[in-house]
Design a protein around this motif. Structure first.
Motif, PDB file in Angstrom:
ATOM      1  N   ALA A   1      13.364  -0.643   7.418  1.00  0.00           N
ATOM      2  CA  ALA A   1      14.474  -1.014   6.553  1.00  0.00           C
ATOM      3  C   ALA A   1      15.563   0.045   6.598  1.00  0.00           C
ATOM      4  O   ALA A   1      15.271   1.238   6.662  1.00  0.00           O
ATOM      5  N   SER A   2      16.799  -0.409   6.562  1.00  0.00           N
ATOM      6  CA  SER A   2      17.918   0.518   6.455  1.00  0.00           C
ATOM      7  C   SER A   2      18.097   0.868   4.985  1.00  0.00           C
ATOM      8  O   SER A   2      18.216  -0.006   4.143  1.00  0.00           O
ATOM      9  N   GLY A   3      18.074   2.142   4.676  1.00  0.00           N
ATOM     10  CA  GLY A   3      18.187   2.541   3.287  1.00  0.00           C
ATOM     11  C   GLY A   3      16.850   2.465   2.571  1.00  0.00           C
ATOM     12  O   GLY A   3      15.825   2.092   3.148  1.00  0.00           O
ATOM     13  N   SER A   4      16.851   2.780   1.292  1.00  0.00           N
ATOM     14  CA  SER A   4      15.599   2.783   0.542  1.00  0.00           C
ATOM     15  C   SER A   4      15.868   2.307  -0.876  1.00  0.00           C
ATOM     16  O   SER A   4      16.819   1.595  -1.117  1.00  0.00           O
ATOM     17  N   SER A   5      14.996   2.675  -1.794  1.00  0.00           N
ATOM     18  CA  SER A   5      15.128   2.355  -3.214  1.00  0.00           C
ATOM     19  C   SER A   5      15.050   0.870  -3.495  1.00  0.00           C
ATOM     20  O   SER A   5      15.663   0.379  -4.426  1.00  0.00           O
ATOM     21  N   TYR A   6      14.317   0.160  -2.707  1.00  0.00           N
ATOM     22  CA  TYR A   6      14.140  -1.265  -2.905  1.00  0.00           C
ATOM     23  C   TYR A   6      12.662  -1.605  -3.105  1.00  0.00           C
ATOM     24  O   TYR A   6      11.783  -0.976  -2.531  1.00  0.00           O
ATOM     25  N   VAL A   7      12.454  -2.627  -3.884  1.00  0.00           N
ATOM     26  CA  VAL A   7      11.137  -3.260  -3.936  1.00  0.00           C
ATOM     27  C   VAL A   7      10.957  -3.995  -2.608  1.00  0.00           C
ATOM     28  O   VAL A   7      11.895  -4.587  -2.086  1.00  0.00           O
ATOM     29  N   MET A   8       9.767  -3.963  -2.061  1.00  0.00           N
ATOM     30  CA  MET A   8       9.523  -4.615  -0.774  1.00  0.00           C
ATOM     31  C   MET A   8       8.400  -5.632  -0.911  1.00  0.00           C
ATOM     32  O   MET A   8       7.462  -5.463  -1.694  1.00  0.00           O
ATOM     33  N   GLY A   9       8.522  -6.677  -0.128  1.00  0.00           N
ATOM     34  CA  GLY A   9       7.492  -7.704  -0.152  1.00  0.00           C
ATOM     35  C   GLY A   9       7.262  -8.296   1.224  1.00  0.00           C
ATOM     36  O   GLY A   9       8.103  -8.176   2.112  1.00  0.00           O
ATOM     37  N   TRP A  10       6.105  -8.900   1.385  1.00  0.00           N
ATOM     38  CA  TRP A  10       5.780  -9.681   2.580  1.00  0.00           C
ATOM     39  C   TRP A  10       5.523 -11.117   2.156  1.00  0.00           C
ATOM     40  O   TRP A  10       4.807 -11.359   1.175  1.00  0.00           O
TER      41      TRP A  10
ATOM     42  N   GLU B   1       5.385 -18.579   1.343  1.00  0.00           N
ATOM     43  CA  GLU B   1       4.538 -18.151   0.245  1.00  0.00           C
ATOM     44  C   GLU B   1       4.431 -16.632   0.180  1.00  0.00           C
ATOM     45  O   GLU B   1       4.528 -15.936   1.195  1.00  0.00           O
ATOM     46  N   PHE B   2       4.194 -16.148  -0.995  1.00  0.00           N
ATOM     47  CA  PHE B   2       4.039 -14.725  -1.259  1.00  0.00           C
ATOM     48  C   PHE B   2       2.745 -14.217  -0.645  1.00  0.00           C
ATOM     49  O   PHE B   2       1.717 -14.882  -0.693  1.00  0.00           O
ATOM     50  N   VAL B   3       2.811 -13.015  -0.072  1.00  0.00           N
ATOM     51  CA  VAL B   3       1.615 -12.370   0.468  1.00  0.00           C
ATOM     52  C   VAL B   3       1.312 -11.080  -0.293  1.00  0.00           C
ATOM     53  O   VAL B   3       0.209 -10.904  -0.813  1.00  0.00           O
ATOM     54  N   ALA B   4       2.302 -10.179  -0.358  1.00  0.00           N
ATOM     55  CA  ALA B   4       2.073  -8.893  -1.019  1.00  0.00           C
ATOM     56  C   ALA B   4       3.420  -8.270  -1.383  1.00  0.00           C
ATOM     57  O   ALA B   4       4.440  -8.582  -0.770  1.00  0.00           O
TER      58      ALA B   4
ATOM     59  N   THR C   1       1.228  -2.570  -6.704  1.00  0.00           N
ATOM     60  CA  THR C   1       1.156  -3.538  -5.621  1.00  0.00           C
ATOM     61  C   THR C   1       0.562  -4.838  -6.152  1.00  0.00           C
ATOM     62  O   THR C   1      -0.183  -4.842  -7.143  1.00  0.00           O
ATOM     63  N   ASP C   2       0.895  -5.921  -5.534  1.00  0.00           N
ATOM     64  CA  ASP C   2       0.338  -7.225  -5.874  1.00  0.00           C
ATOM     65  C   ASP C   2       0.005  -7.973  -4.586  1.00  0.00           C
ATOM     66  O   ASP C   2       0.678  -7.778  -3.562  1.00  0.00           O
ATOM     67  N   TYR C   3      -0.995  -8.827  -4.680  1.00  0.00           N
ATOM     68  CA  TYR C   3      -1.431  -9.598  -3.524  1.00  0.00           C
ATOM     69  C   TYR C   3      -1.689 -11.042  -3.922  1.00  0.00           C
ATOM     70  O   TYR C   3      -2.138 -11.323  -5.037  1.00  0.00           O
ATOM     71  N   ALA C   4      -1.424 -11.938  -2.987  1.00  0.00           N
ATOM     72  CA  ALA C   4      -1.836 -13.317  -3.187  1.00  0.00           C
ATOM     73  C   ALA C   4      -3.362 -13.365  -3.200  1.00  0.00           C
ATOM     74  O   ALA C   4      -4.025 -12.588  -2.514  1.00  0.00           O
TER      75      ALA C   4
END
Length: 119
Positions: A24-33, A43-46, A55-58
């Motif tokens: 990712a370019s830059g930081s300070s973000y929430v990230m998800g897969w 659909e959400f994975v993590a 952290t959260d997971y499906a």
């Protein structure tokens, strides 16, 4: 404009492992897969907070997948173990300002990387 680039997808046999990485370019973000299989909705994975403390997971991947991040390198990884054919999908990395398990909360998306698990 934040840019996200995924890598690490491929073909693997059931029971095998793959590690996806998102730069990712830059930081300070929430990230998800997230993932999307043919004919199905995304659909959400993590997900992971900026600090990595939450952290959260499906349910479908809990205990098999691990999300992690390295803020010094601006990367977030998804370690996928004990893969199943039903894990086959295009996997997307996403970034947002608010922690969420919902795709609509994420502002930036990568181009996706294909993961195929053969039986």
């Amino acid at each position: 404009q934040k840019q996200l680039v995924e890598s690490g997808g491929g073909l693997v046999q059931a029971g095998g492992s793959l590690r996806l990485s998102c730069a990712a370019s830059g930081s300070s973000y929430v990230m998800g897969w997230f993932r999307q299989a043919p004919g199905k909705e995304r659909e959400f994975v993590a997900s992971i907070t900026w600090s990595g403390g939450i952290t959260d997971y499906a349910d479908s991947v809990k205990g098999r997948f691990i999300i992690s991040r390295d803020n010094a390198k601006n990367t977030v990884d998804l370690q996928m173990n004990s893969l199943k054919p039903e894990d086959t999908a295009v996997y997307y990395c996403a970034a947002g300002r608010r922690y969420s398990v919902y795709a609509r909360s994420y502002d930036y998306w990568g181009q996706g990387t294909q993961v195929t698990v053969s039986s």
